[in-house]
Design a protein around this motif. Structure first.
Motif, PDB file in Angstrom:
ATOM      1  N   ALA A   1      -3.544   3.996   0.093  1.00 56.67           N
ATOM      2  CA  ALA A   1      -4.230   3.420  -1.065  1.00 56.67           C
ATOM      3  C   ALA A   1      -3.384   2.298  -1.642  1.00 56.67           C
ATOM      4  O   ALA A   1      -2.183   2.188  -1.368  1.00 56.67           O
TER       5      ALA A   1
ATOM      6  N   LEU B   1      -3.512   9.021  -6.811  1.00 55.25           N
ATOM      7  CA  LEU B   1      -3.128   9.346  -5.440  1.00 55.25           C
ATOM      8  C   LEU B   1      -3.286  10.842  -5.158  1.00 55.25           C
ATOM      9  O   LEU B   1      -3.686  11.234  -4.051  1.00 55.25           O
TER      10      LEU B   1
ATOM     11  N   SER C   1      -8.841   2.234  -1.079  1.00 48.58           N
ATOM     12  CA  SER C   1      -8.281   3.352  -0.324  1.00 48.58           C
ATOM     13  C   SER C   1      -8.699   3.246   1.135  1.00 48.58           C
ATOM     14  O   SER C   1      -9.700   2.609   1.482  1.00 48.58           O
TER      15      SER C   1
ATOM     16  N   TRP D   1       0.829  -1.200   0.000  1.00 51.97           N
ATOM     17  CA  TRP D   1       0.000   0.000   0.000  1.00 51.97           C
ATOM     18  C   TRP D   1       0.868   1.257   0.000  1.00 51.97           C
ATOM     19  O   TRP D   1       1.983   1.271   0.519  1.00 51.97           O
TER      20      TRP D   1
ATOM     21  N   LEU E   1      -6.908  11.405  -4.608  1.00 52.67           N
ATOM     22  CA  LEU E   1      -7.286  10.873  -3.307  1.00 52.67           C
ATOM     23  C   LEU E   1      -6.831  11.791  -2.184  1.00 52.67           C
ATOM     24  O   LEU E   1      -7.571  12.029  -1.216  1.00 52.67           O
TER      25      LEU E   1
ATOM     26  N   CYS F   1      -4.389   8.706   5.396  1.00 50.97           N
ATOM     27  CA  CYS F   1      -4.816   8.223   4.091  1.00 50.97           C
ATOM     28  C   CYS F   1      -3.802   7.220   3.547  1.00 50.97           C
ATOM     29  O   CYS F   1      -2.591   7.390   3.723  1.00 50.97           O
TER      30      CYS F   1
ATOM     31  N   SER G   1     -13.564   0.611  -2.092  1.00 50.54           N
ATOM     32  CA  SER G   1     -13.059   0.186  -3.397  1.00 50.54           C
ATOM     33  C   SER G   1     -14.179   0.316  -4.419  1.00 50.54           C
ATOM     34  O   SER G   1     -15.338   0.025  -4.116  1.00 50.54           O
TER      35      SER G   1
END
Length: 206
Positions: free
Chosen positions: A73, A56, A87, A17, A59, A71, A177
């Motif tokens: 992802a 990213l 995420s 991740w 996000l 955070c 997701s």
């Protein structure tokens, strides 16, 4: 990989991740450097660098706008082929003014369940669970949300809401997701990540 941000809680996420500082990801070149370092470890993803970095960055912007405190992802290989996209965001929210409404049972009662129904894709399960970090509310769902333009997007998600010790706040660990056809496997993964929640020494999460 273990992450602790901000003080008072930690979560263990898989090594594949991407995790990043939300503030720096939207203001500096840290995110680009992070992706480049990770692609050295995951060369199969190099052709997808631009897509990963763009995703990213989006996000990070969404996490900042939503007030997330953490955070992460992933764009990882799936056992059945293709890739898993998911995420993780963590939020710290103020509890209700009435303390009786901040218990785990009261929090669960405030979230409506939606039974599974043939021919209707949306559903939501709400239950109280026991974690090493304490009793929590677990919300698992597949919901249809507005997408870009005129379309819609089905999202599989898991929320774990738990009162923060010695605080009037509630921690919400949210994993999502856009791949509902992988819901069963994703929910198992989300459960494994959420179950690693632990409290750490330090000031209360804000």
């Amino acid at each position: 990989m273990t992450t602790t941000a901000p003080p008072r809680f930690s979560l263990r996420i898989p090594d594949s991740w991407f995790e990043f500082d939300i503030w720096r990801a939207t203001r500096t070149g840290d995110l680009s450097r992070l992706v480049d370092r990770r692609l050295e470890e995951l060369p199969d993803l190099r052709p997808h660098r631009a897509v990963i970095l763009r995703g990213l960055r989006q996000l990070a912007r969404e996490a900042e706008q939503a007030g997330a405190v953490y955070c992460a992802a992933v764009a990882d290989d799936a056992d059945s082929g293709g890739r898993i996209f998911a995420s993780l965001m963590v939020f710290s929210t103020a509890g209700m003014p009435e303390p009786a409404l901040n218990t785990v049972e009261a929090i669960a009662a405030q979230i409506p369940a939606l039974p599974r129904s043939p021919g209707f894709p949306d559903w939501r399960e709400v239950r109280v669970i026991e974690l090493a970090a304490g009793r929590a509310v677990r919300v698992r769902s597949v919901t249809t949300q507005p997408g870009d333009g005129s379309g819609s997007l089905a999202v599989v998600s898991m929320q774990t809401l738990i009162p923060i010790p010695q605080s009037e706040h509630v921690l919400n660990v949210v994993l999502t997701s856009p791949q509902p056809w992988l819901a069963d496997g994703l929910l198992d993964l989300f459960d494994a990540i959420s179950a690693t929640l632990a409290w750490e020494d330090g000031p209360p999460v804000r």
